[in-house]
Design a protein around this motif. Structure first.
Motif, short mmCIF file in Angstrom:
data_model
loop_
_atom_site.label_atom_id
_atom_site.label_comp_id
_atom_site.label_asym_id
_atom_site.label_seq_id
_atom_site.Cartn_x
_atom_site.Cartn_y
_atom_site.Cartn_z
N ARG A 255 0.85 -1.21 0.00
CA ARG A 255 0.00 0.00 0.00
C ARG A 255 0.88 1.25 0.00
NH1 ARG A 255 -2.79 -0.38 5.04
NH2 ARG A 255 -1.02 0.75 5.93
N HIS A 256 0.42 2.28 -0.71
CA HIS A 256 1.13 3.56 -0.72
C HIS A 256 0.09 4.68 -0.79
CE1 HIS A 256 4.08 6.66 -1.55
NE2 HIS A 256 5.06 5.78 -1.45
N PRO A 260 1.54 4.83 -7.05
CA PRO A 260 1.43 3.38 -7.21
C PRO A 260 2.64 2.68 -6.62
CG PRO A 260 0.83 4.50 -9.24
CD PRO A 260 1.41 5.54 -8.33
N PRO A 261 2.45 1.68 -5.76
CA PRO A 261 3.60 1.01 -5.13
C PRO A 261 4.39 0.20 -6.15
CG PRO A 261 1.53 0.54 -3.98
CD PRO A 261 1.18 1.17 -5.28
N GLY A 262 5.69 0.09 -5.88
CA GLY A 262 6.56 -0.76 -6.68
C GLY A 262 7.19 -1.83 -5.82
N HIS A 263 8.20 -2.51 -6.36
CA HIS A 263 8.87 -3.56 -5.61
C HIS A 263 9.54 -3.02 -4.35
CE1 HIS A 263 8.42 -5.62 -9.51
NE2 HIS A 263 8.43 -6.73 -8.79
N GLY A 266 6.43 1.70 -0.82
CA GLY A 266 5.16 1.39 -0.18
C GLY A 266 5.33 0.55 1.07
N THR A 267 4.21 0.26 1.71
CA THR A 267 4.15 -0.52 2.94
C THR A 267 3.61 -1.90 2.64
OG1 THR A 267 3.74 1.47 4.24
CG2 THR A 267 3.18 -0.63 5.26
N HIS A 289 -3.24 3.85 -2.90
CA HIS A 289 -2.83 2.94 -3.98
C HIS A 289 -2.48 1.57 -3.41
CE1 HIS A 289 -2.34 6.24 -6.98
NE2 HIS A 289 -2.13 6.95 -5.88
N TYR A 290 -2.85 0.54 -4.16
CA TYR A 290 -2.54 -0.84 -3.78
C TYR A 290 -1.87 -1.55 -4.96
CZ TYR A 290 -5.44 -0.51 0.41
OH TYR A 290 -5.95 -0.17 1.63
#
Length: 704
Positions: A255-256, A260-263, A266-267, A289-290
């Motif tokens: 999640r971010h 948009p999360p990447g590798h 994000g969490t 974002h997920y």
């Protein structure tokens, strides 16, 4: 939380148990479930589920050595015993923390002796060798290791630049004791201590260097159709497995709040085997974002992500209702970020504003005098860090949805979608007064419907069915884990310190099977699934080729000996597999594990024969290999050097529906047109229903 490394876990925890032994003592459970005191409560509980899933997956794998499989099976059996002993306490992080064993340090004298014997030919260690010693003794504090090194007479310094014979490094790699290597070096008159220290330092450096291997394999495809929606106070995520995903595939949800999360951004919210997740900690904001990644083994890199974004301004959750005549009191739960709740009542279109204070603990109450069919719209208002205010999703409620009956509450029960163990879903009509609780136990309650008891006395009966109550129209649904077997379920309505006993109901549940797979072999379907430890039987339900429902019970022993095979014709069928537990009380069933089996085209052969006297008349004989239920045949005549590949490439002579049993036959007479045609070919009007297996087309010489 550090990811669980199955290979390291197997080396450290599983393999030492291959020779058997007693069940784990309670102070050993932290190590068995790969827990750490630094984990948060949510991470600790998530790790226990992750370890259980690892046990089940490795135990079911056909490549697992028998000695290790016995260990994993024993871990699963002992885990089931823990559930039977402690029940819902296993959902408490405090219970697990109370089982954390204090670090066990080797006695300094013993540790000193060990270090001295291990490095006897040396007079010093390099910093890298000392670091490797720290990692080899994870339960011993580093200051104790340093003290033992000093007492053993070893200094800590860099190795001198001396030539190291190649055979020395090979001997260290082979695990030969330093003493034997030192004796051979001494025989050659070499600087024993310096050469050994340099060789040991070089070997430690090489071991720490990442091996040059091929790049990690990526999962074949990312997950598909990722969807997000607010549900109550949470965010519900659902997705579909990608092509090639199996029961061993795990999914990482990231999640971010800003992008948009990447590798690497994000969490990481969770890593699970399922395709649905409820994020109870989603931040409030205009765009959360997920991303969901997939991989099927630890040596794979995570796949490309499936992504989505959603505005998170949740609604409220109705927690308590009380109605006394025309007086109504409602209590809602709201998110901590809520600053205000707007309550609109119709008829009258009255709007009431409730300010949410920190000491409200997220609970908002409202009282009203109800006249007629009053309806309410409850809408939270969120204030973000930048000062902007945003309305949340409205919650709608009608006063008539509350049952004003004084009759004792009754519940409807059914086995729920499997979790770790059996789960039950209870449903009941919303009550005008009080909160509904459900207790379950193996024995029936001593109270009768309508009895009034103290809330304290209620605690003496069985266990609580724990879960999140969710509205479902004019009813409420609650799902929670229960003990396997037959249980009595007692609903009660609690108001203050008093509880009104409802109508007890009884339901049997069994451990569910998992990861069911179906393989078609013509009309026969071969089914396979994973049995949970302790489950003795299963019930398979499906619809046969005549549309009649069928069931078959199979024991774990019979499954192990012969597998499970059913016959269902060539139509698509829906198969349900339920775990069964048979006792004197009857047969208890689990929730179903569902498999959708595609159909296949019925195979038909045909031959063509010309009428001896009427040359333009042809007789087609159809011979069914599989049962045919109304498959339509298109008969086509064509000219040309090659037979037609499609009905449009010839002249349609007839259409005919076949109704044949397996091995049955049927004839059709057609008349050729006056023009010359070399080919007479049959096609299926719907290729999904019929497949003609005739290998050679009939070549016709139709003469004028």
């Amino acid at each position: 939380m550090e990811p669980l490394d199955p290979i390291a876990y197997e080396d450290r925890v599983v393999k030492p148990h291959r020779t058997g032994g007693a069940p784990a003592a309670e102070d050993e459970l932290f190590a068995r479930y790969a827990l750490s005191g630094e984990m948060t409560d949510d991470e600790l509980l998530a790790r226990t589920e992750e370890v259980r899933e690892l046990w089940r997956r490795v135990s079911a794998a056909v490549t697992t050595p028998r000695t290790l499989k016995r260990v994993y099976d024993r871990f699963l059996a002992e885990d089931a015993d823990l559930h039977g002993t402690y029940g819902v306490l296993l959902k408490s992080a405090d219970w697990w923390r109370s089982r954390e064993a204090p670090p066990v340090a080797a006695a300094p004298d013993e540790l000193t002796t060990f270090v001295k014997d291990a490095y006897e030919p040396l007079d010093a260690l390099t910093p890298r060798v000392l670091s490797a010693l720290y990692h080899a003794l994870p339960a011993v504090p580093s200051h104790e290791v340093d003290r033992a090194v000093r007492l053993a007479g070893l200094a800590v310094r860099e190795a001198h630049d001396v030539p190291v014979p190649p055979w020395t490094t090979a001997a260290l790699t082979a695990g030969l004791p330093l003493r034997l290597i030192a004796e051979r070096l001494a025989a050659g008159g070499a600087q024993v201590s310096e050469i050994l220290l340099a060789a040991l330092d070089q070997r430690t450096t090489d071991a720490a260097r990442p091996p040059e291997t091929a790049a990690p394999r990526h999962a074949e495809t990312p997950p598909r159709e990722l969807e997000a929606a607010t549900k109550g106070l949470c965010v519900l995520l659902r997705w579909e497995p990608g092509d090639g995903h199996t029961g061993a595939t795990r999914y990482r949800v990231v999640r971010h709040e800003a992008e948009p999360p990447g590798h690497d951004t994000g969490t990481v919210v969770t890593e699970i085997a399922g395709t649905e997740f409820v994020d109870a900690d989603a931040p409030v904001g205009p765009s959360v974002h997920y991303a969901v990644f997939a991989r099927s083994s630890p040596d794979q890199d995570w796949s490309d992500p499936a992504r989505t974004a959603i505005p998170v301004f949740p609604s409220v959750e109705l927690r308590e209702t009380r109605r006394d005549g025309d007086r109504l009191e409602l209590v809602w739960q709201v998110r901590p970020e809520t600053t205000e709740v707007r309550i609109r009542r119709t008829p009258g279109d009255t709007v009431v504003h409730r300010t949410v204070r920190p000491d409200d603990h997220g609970r908002v109450s409202y009282q009203d005098e109800v006249t007629g069919d009053a309806a309410y719209q409850v809408q939270p208002v969120y204030e973000l860090a930048d000062g902007s205010r945003h309305p949340g999703e409205p919650f709608h409620f009608r006063a008539r949805d509350l049952s004003t009956s004084d009759e004792p509450i009754a519940v409807e029960l059914e086995p729920a979608t499997p979790g770790f163990g059996p789960r039950v879903t209870a449903r009941w009509h919303r009550r005008a007064t009080g909160a509904v609780r459900i207790r379950f136990a193996a024995a029936p309650p001593d109270w009768h419907p309508g009895d009034r008891i103290s809330a304290t006395a209620l605690e003496t009966y069985g266990e609580e069915l724990r879960g999140r109550p969710e509205p479902e129209g004019d009813r409420v649904r609650l799902t929670g884990e229960v003990a396997p077997g037959w249980q009595w379920y007692l609903p009660v309505t609690v108001l203050g310190a008093e509880a009104t006993v409802g109508v007890a109901a009884r339901l049997g549940t069994a451990l569910p099977v998992s990861q069911a797979v179906a393989q078609r072999r013509g009309a026969e379907i071969v089914l396979s699934w994973i049995w949970p430890p302790g489950l003795a039987g299963a019930r398979v339900s499906w619809t046969d080729r005549d549309g009649e429902p069928r069931t078959a019970d199979i024991s774990a022993y019979a499954y192990e000996a012969n597998g499970c095979r059913i016959h269902a014709g060539n139509d698509p069928i829906h198969v349900e597999i339920r775990g069964t537990a048979t006792s004197a009380d009857g047969t208890a069933l689990s929730a179903p594990e569902v498999v959708e089996v595609p159909g296949y085209a019925a195979r038909v052969d045909y031959t063509v024969q010309r009428n001896r006297w009427r040359r333009r008349e042809m007789t087609i004989t159809f011979a069914a290999i599989d049962p045919v239920r109304g498959g339509e045949v298109v008969v086509v005549a064509a000219d040309g050097p090659l037979p037609p590949a499609h009905p449009a490439e010839g002249v349609e002579l007839a259409r005919h529906r076949l109704h044949l049993d397996a091995s049955g036959s049927e004839q059709l007479v057609v008349e050729l047109p006056a023009e010359k045609h070399r080919w007479l070919v049959c096609f299926a009007a719907d290729p999904g229903t019929l497949e003609f297996v005739t290998r050679a087309r009939e070549r016709l010489e139709a003469r004028r």
